[in-house]
Design an enzyme around this catalytic site. Sequence first.
Site, mmCIF file in Angstrom:
data_model
loop_
_atom_site.group_PDB
_atom_site.id
_atom_site.type_symbol
_atom_site.label_atom_id
_atom_site.label_comp_id
_atom_site.label_asym_id
_atom_site.label_seq_id
_atom_site.Cartn_x
_atom_site.Cartn_y
_atom_site.Cartn_z
ATOM 1 N N ARG A 139 0.822 -1.219 0.000
ATOM 2 C CA ARG A 139 0.000 0.000 0.000
ATOM 3 C C ARG A 139 0.851 1.262 0.000
ATOM 4 N NH1 ARG A 139 -3.716 -2.551 4.592
ATOM 5 N NH2 ARG A 139 -1.611 -3.128 5.168
ATOM 6 N N LYS B 118 3.995 -17.285 8.435
ATOM 7 C CA LYS B 118 3.261 -17.532 9.653
ATOM 8 C C LYS B 118 2.791 -16.200 10.225
ATOM 9 C CE LYS B 118 5.465 -18.106 13.671
ATOM 10 N NZ LYS B 118 5.973 -16.918 14.343
ATOM 11 N N ASP C 200 7.847 -22.131 7.797
ATOM 12 C CA ASP C 200 8.270 -22.125 9.186
ATOM 13 C C ASP C 200 9.778 -21.927 9.089
ATOM 14 O OD1 ASP C 200 9.439 -22.873 11.580
ATOM 15 O OD2 ASP C 200 7.769 -24.166 12.101
ATOM 16 N N HIS C 201 10.261 -20.729 9.397
ATOM 17 C CA HIS C 201 11.659 -20.438 9.029
ATOM 18 C C HIS C 201 12.651 -21.316 9.791
ATOM 19 C CE1 HIS C 201 11.833 -17.800 12.602
ATOM 20 N NE2 HIS C 201 13.133 -17.863 12.495
ATOM 21 N N LYS D 243 16.740 -23.535 8.858
ATOM 22 C CA LYS D 243 18.018 -23.367 9.566
ATOM 23 C C LYS D 243 18.890 -24.594 9.331
ATOM 24 C CE LYS D 243 16.235 -20.416 13.272
ATOM 25 N NZ LYS D 243 16.993 -19.179 13.355
ATOM 26 N N GLU E 100 14.986 -16.797 24.065
ATOM 27 C CA GLU E 100 15.369 -15.529 23.441
ATOM 28 C C GLU E 100 15.668 -14.493 24.507
ATOM 29 O OE1 GLU E 100 13.244 -14.552 19.580
ATOM 30 O OE2 GLU E 100 11.642 -15.333 20.832
ATOM 31 N N ASP F 218 2.981 -18.353 18.867
ATOM 32 C CA ASP F 218 4.081 -17.757 18.108
ATOM 33 C C ASP F 218 5.235 -18.742 17.906
ATOM 34 O OD1 ASP F 218 5.361 -15.419 16.932
ATOM 35 O OD2 ASP F 218 6.670 -15.386 18.696
ATOM 36 N N HIS G 132 7.570 -23.690 15.359
ATOM 37 C CA HIS G 132 8.998 -24.033 15.429
ATOM 38 C C HIS G 132 9.288 -25.237 16.341
ATOM 39 C CE1 HIS G 132 9.057 -20.265 13.453
ATOM 40 N NE2 HIS G 132 9.226 -19.482 14.500
ATOM 41 N N LYS H 259 10.574 -15.287 26.000
ATOM 42 C CA LYS H 259 11.283 -14.037 25.685
ATOM 43 C C LYS H 259 11.864 -13.490 26.979
ATOM 44 C CE LYS H 259 8.964 -12.890 21.461
ATOM 45 N NZ LYS H 259 10.001 -13.136 20.447
ATOM 46 N N LYS I 210 20.211 -16.117 24.266
ATOM 47 C CA LYS I 210 19.571 -16.618 23.051
ATOM 48 C C LYS I 210 20.168 -17.992 22.773
ATOM 49 C CE LYS I 210 18.593 -15.585 18.189
ATOM 50 N NZ LYS I 210 17.174 -15.883 18.206
HETATM 51 C C1 BG6 Z 1 9.474 -15.864 14.917
HETATM 52 C C2 BG6 Z 1 8.651 -15.345 16.070
HETATM 53 O O1 BG6 Z 1 8.766 -16.838 14.208
HETATM 54 O O2 BG6 Z 1 10.669 -16.431 15.423
HETATM 55 C C3 BG6 Z 1 9.441 -14.333 16.881
HETATM 56 O O3 BG6 Z 1 7.482 -14.730 15.568
HETATM 57 C C4 BG6 Z 1 10.772 -14.922 17.304
HETATM 58 O O4 BG6 Z 1 8.700 -13.911 18.009
HETATM 59 C C5 BG6 Z 1 11.500 -15.505 16.113
HETATM 60 O O5 BG6 Z 1 11.531 -13.878 17.886
HETATM 61 C C6 BG6 Z 1 12.741 -16.249 16.550
HETATM 62 O O6 BG6 Z 1 13.462 -16.630 15.413
HETATM 63 P P1 BG6 Z 1 15.028 -16.807 15.451
HETATM 64 O O7 BG6 Z 1 15.371 -17.276 14.092
HETATM 65 O O8 BG6 Z 1 15.608 -15.469 15.803
HETATM 66 O O9 BG6 Z 1 15.302 -17.813 16.536
#
Ligand code: BG6
Length: 498
Positions: free
Chosen positions: A50, A156, A185-186, A190, A224, A243, A248, A348, A353
Site C-alpha cells: 500500500r 506464519k 516455518d523459518h 536453519k 530468546e 508464536d 517451530h 522471551k 539466546k
Molecule cells: C518468529 C517469532 O517466528 O521467530 C518471533 O514470531 C521470534 O517472536 C523468532 O523472535 C525467533 O526466530 P530466530 O530465528 O531469531 O530464533
Amino acid sequence: MTLPSHLKPMVIVIFGASGDLTERKIVPALYNLFVDKWLSECFAVIGFARTHFTETSFRQHLRKKVDRFSLRGKTNDRDWHDFASHFSYISGHYDDSAAYTALVNHLSKLDKTWHTYANHTFYLATPPEGFEAIAKNLGKAGLSHDPQRTRIIIEKPFGRDLVSAHGLNQILSSLFQESQIYRIDHYLGKETVQNILAFRFANALFEPIWDRRYIDHIQITVAEEVGVEHRGGYYDQSGALRDMIQNHLLQILCLIAMEPPVSFNDNEIRNKKVDVLHAIRPIPKDQVHRFTVRGQYGAGCLQGLRVLGYREETGVDPDSITETFVALKLLVDNWRWQDVPFYLRTGKRLPAKVSEVSIQFRPVPHQSFPSTSVKDWQANRIVIHIQPEEGINLRFQIKQPGLIMLVRPADMRFTYREAFRKPIHEAYETLLLDAMLGDATLFMRDDQVEAAWSILVPILEVWESIVPDHFPNYEAGTWGPEEAKQLLERDGRHWITT
Ligand code: BG6
C-alpha cells in the site's frame, strides 16, 4: 557453484513489500542468492504494497535495509545495481482489482521480454489479515491456476487456532493445489535443524539407540533474550504458544521423533512428521495444569541493563494476560517413544539466546565402578545446538588421567564454525530457493498445520478460560517461572542448560 539447470525464468511478487519481513529477511536473502549466482538471468522481483514508492525510491529504500540487515555486510555498488535492476514496484491495496490488473500486465510484459512463460512465486509477507484477500484476488486475476508455473508462499502465523487455520486452508485449496502452497516455518530452513535429518539418517550409529530403550527424555529449548521489540501489537494477540510452540518447537520435535523416511521425497518426509503429531497424546483439559506452564516477564536486568516488563512494552495492553513463556510436557504414544517425555520450553527475555535439543540417555544398567570412582557420573547426552553456536555435543564418560580410577564426563564437540570456516546461510535463502525450485520438503503441509493446532486446542481453551492472576511471574533475565522447574522436578529431572 553451478546454476541448477531447472532454475527457470522466475518472477517473485512480494505482497507486503514495504514491511519488516521483506526488509529484514526476504530481500537480504534474495541479494545473497543473487550474489552467489543462484538466480536465473531472467528473474524479476515485483514489490506490491500500500505504501507509495516509485521504482527508484523502492530500490533506494531496500538498499539501506539490506546494508543494515544482511549478514554479508554492506552491499557493493556493482552487485547492488545489477541486483536492483531486477526490481519494480506496484502500489495498491490488497483488494484493489486495478492493482491486480497492473500486476497481470507487468507479468505478461516480462514474458514477452524474455520470450517465455516464467514461473511465478507469490510471497504473502503481509499480516495474516491480508492472506484471504490476496489469495482470492490472485484467483480472480487468473494468476493461481497453473500448477506448473505458480506457487504461493504464506508466512506464519497460519491461523490463530484450529478453526481459523482450517478456514484458511479451505480458501487456499479452492484456488491453488496443495503442491503450489508453501507455508513457511523459518526454523525448518536453519542449517542445524535440517542437519537433524542428516545426523539421524545418514549415520548408522545413532538410529539403533534412538528410542525408549536408551533415551530417558528429550528437551527442546528455544530461549530468546529479546522482548517483543517493535511487534508488541502482534505479539499481544498471539503469545508464546501460538508464536513459537505451534510451529517451530513442534517441527523440531517431529524431526527428532519421526521414523526413518523411505526417501527424501517432500511428501514422504512430511508424512513421517505428521505421524508424530498424530501420535502426541492429547492433553485432557483437566490435566492442562499438570502438563503446561505459562509465564509473563516483568521488569528485570539483562546483560547489565534494566529492561521493561512485558506490560510496559509499546503496543501491549497494560493488563495483558498474554504469555511470553511456555513450558510443556508432551508424550508420544507409539512403539518408539512410549513413556519418553518431550519437554519443550520457549520464552522471551530469558538470560540467553539459545536454541537447542538435548537427548538425555538412560544410565548404564549396572554400575560396575566403586562409588569412589564415579563421583561426577552423568548419563550420556547428545545436545544439538541450533543457535547461536551451531553444532553437536556428545557427552560420555572417560577415565580421568591419573593413578587411580576416576570416571568423569567429557564432551566431544562438533561446531559448524570450526569445521567449515564459512558463514552459515540464512534460513530464508534456503527456503526461497527451495520454493523457487518447487521442493516443499521444508514447508508445512495443510494437514501438518492442522495437526499441530489440534494438539494445542485444549491448552488454548483452558488458558483462555482461566485468567492468570499471577502475571508477571518471572523477572526478565531469568529462566522463566518457578513452575517450569517444578514441571521437571516432579518427574525427578531438571532443565539442561549447556
Ligand atoms: C518468529 C517469532 O517466528 O521467530 C518471533 O514470531 C521470534 O517472536 C523468532 O523472535 C525467533 O526466530 P530466530 O530465528 O531469531 O530464533
